[in-house]
Design an enzyme around this catalytic site. Sequence first.
Site: not given
Lengths: 256, 381
Positions: B362-363
């Site tokens: 994620y990110e």
Amino acid sequence: MNIVVLVKQVFDTEAKIVIGADGRIDDSNVTMVMNPYDENATEEALLLKERLGGEVIAVAAGTPKAQETLRTALAMGADRAVLVSDPALQSVSDDYAAAQALAKAVSELKPDIILTGRVAIDYGSKIAGRVAEILGIPQVNTVTRLEVNGDKAVAAREIDGGSEVIEVTLPAVFSAQKSLNNPRYPTVAGIMKAKKKELKTLTLADLGLDATMSGKMQIVGYSLPAGRKGGRVIPGEPGQAAAELAKLLRSEAKVI
Amino acid sequence: MIFELSEDHQMMRKLARDFAEKECLPGLEERDEKEEFSRELFAKMGELGFNGVVFPEEYGGTEADYISYAIIVEELSRVDASMGVTLSAHLSLGSYPIYKFGTHEQKTKYLKPLAEGTALGAFGLTEPMAGSDASGTRTMYVDGGDCWILNGSKIFITNAFYADTYVVFAQSDRSKGSRGISAFIVEKGTPGFSFGQKLKKMGIRSSATYELVFEDCRIPKENLLGKEGEGFKIAMNTLDGGRIGIAAQALGIAQGAYEAAVKYAKERQQFGQSIAGFQNTQFTLADMATQIEAARLLVYQAAYLDSAGKPYGKASAMAKLFASETAMWVTTKAVQIFGGYGYSREYPVERMMRDAKITEIYEGTSEVQRLVIGSQILKEF
């Protein structure tokens, strides 16, 4: 209400004690913290201030590194701090010298109440009694409850099998037991503000004390306790093993 | 160059560590097992000033720097990686874009409660067809005269359902690609805004992850964040900073697993000695310690650059890439050191390994981080 809280920087309770090549305890890789009972004392000082107004001044004696512990007290909410730091005081375990210096520093702050932990967890020193004696004021130790009314304070302290309630006239010294309160966390804002609060460092000369003032003790040496020996498992049927155990407790361990 | 934390930073670390061990650790296993989000812990962090640690006092923050922030996320994640990402998503993704691109009115209305800890923030960018490629956003908005009207859905949204304030990205015209995207502040409870499925996850199970659904959702005109068409820029700028939070989370997970592994290696007896006595174990522990230290320097460097107002996009991508891969490697090796016990839920390294994996995803996946670093390197020559 002028409230002074005496705090000491000690080894973290989980610190591993190592004796250095010079025979002294090596603190270079050790996390230092505020003496846990002094956290209770600081919390009580802050609670009293919240109730009665006034100022909380944290005071410590120690090496320049002890500033960290004073900053912690400031981050928790103390208003200002005083560190008594002098090469003559480097022998941290000499309570006599530390108490002389602390009592002098404290008396100049004209406190109504002096709080500290009931014991320092490093060398087991109990500074409250010494400071109270030097200042010639009352003391109540191992306090589990503290109420202040005007120039009187009522404190409950732990005694064998119960508690004792004592009334004293202020100024007085109180040493905190764990159950006195639940110390607050410093906050991020508290940590940020602590930087801007006054932290004064005084030498023995600044306090008008003799810088050659010697302690009453000389540390001769340190040694670590012997390592724990492994246990012993006695094999066999429970009945037999128990008989063997009883025999060994009598013949080898000589405890029965 | 000073390779030592300041006294403030050391105090922040102690504070965050005490909080993690005393407040987050109790009930941690149960929260993971039951996939339970704790709003109560989030509120407690707010009281300590964690939730707006980098923002100005005027907007409810405590004006500390990004190194303090990284240390707090690291220390939370060392014990509880779900709490680490809750704070990171709240601060870096849900609050930061309002701080950076919001008007004074928007900051007063939305940032202040977020920073003070009474409100929880979230960030709605990802969609089924727009993951690494944010320009593929299909949530649409139209100008409805006195309001904006949103239609579409978002997936994998951290803190969703529990969050009060959402920064949501939508497209006005798909032919415009990334230039057609705008950012909006959406309040929970706005008619037309609802939640879809809760995501059942491998790790960080006590962090909440839901779908967002917008059906003719009308948003006040003043809730446009930045200018129309600036959404992509806002998203990319926000993610640069978010990477520091996730890098710090990964660092904390690695640190927690490493400490557990060292402790266990010294206790566990096999072949008549502790397994720490075997050189094979020592080499693994040495590699763990070295990689963690390298990751820490990268994370703090990126945080330092951010605090100093210097460009930090490449540094935060490097920190996130290296720290997340370190977390995955260290937790996998920690499970190996624990052997069969490591695979059991009785010991924490099993959870840590599950928690670590998401930090590579994620990110910005590790692949996207390499893309960011690669394109930056080529620009520099």
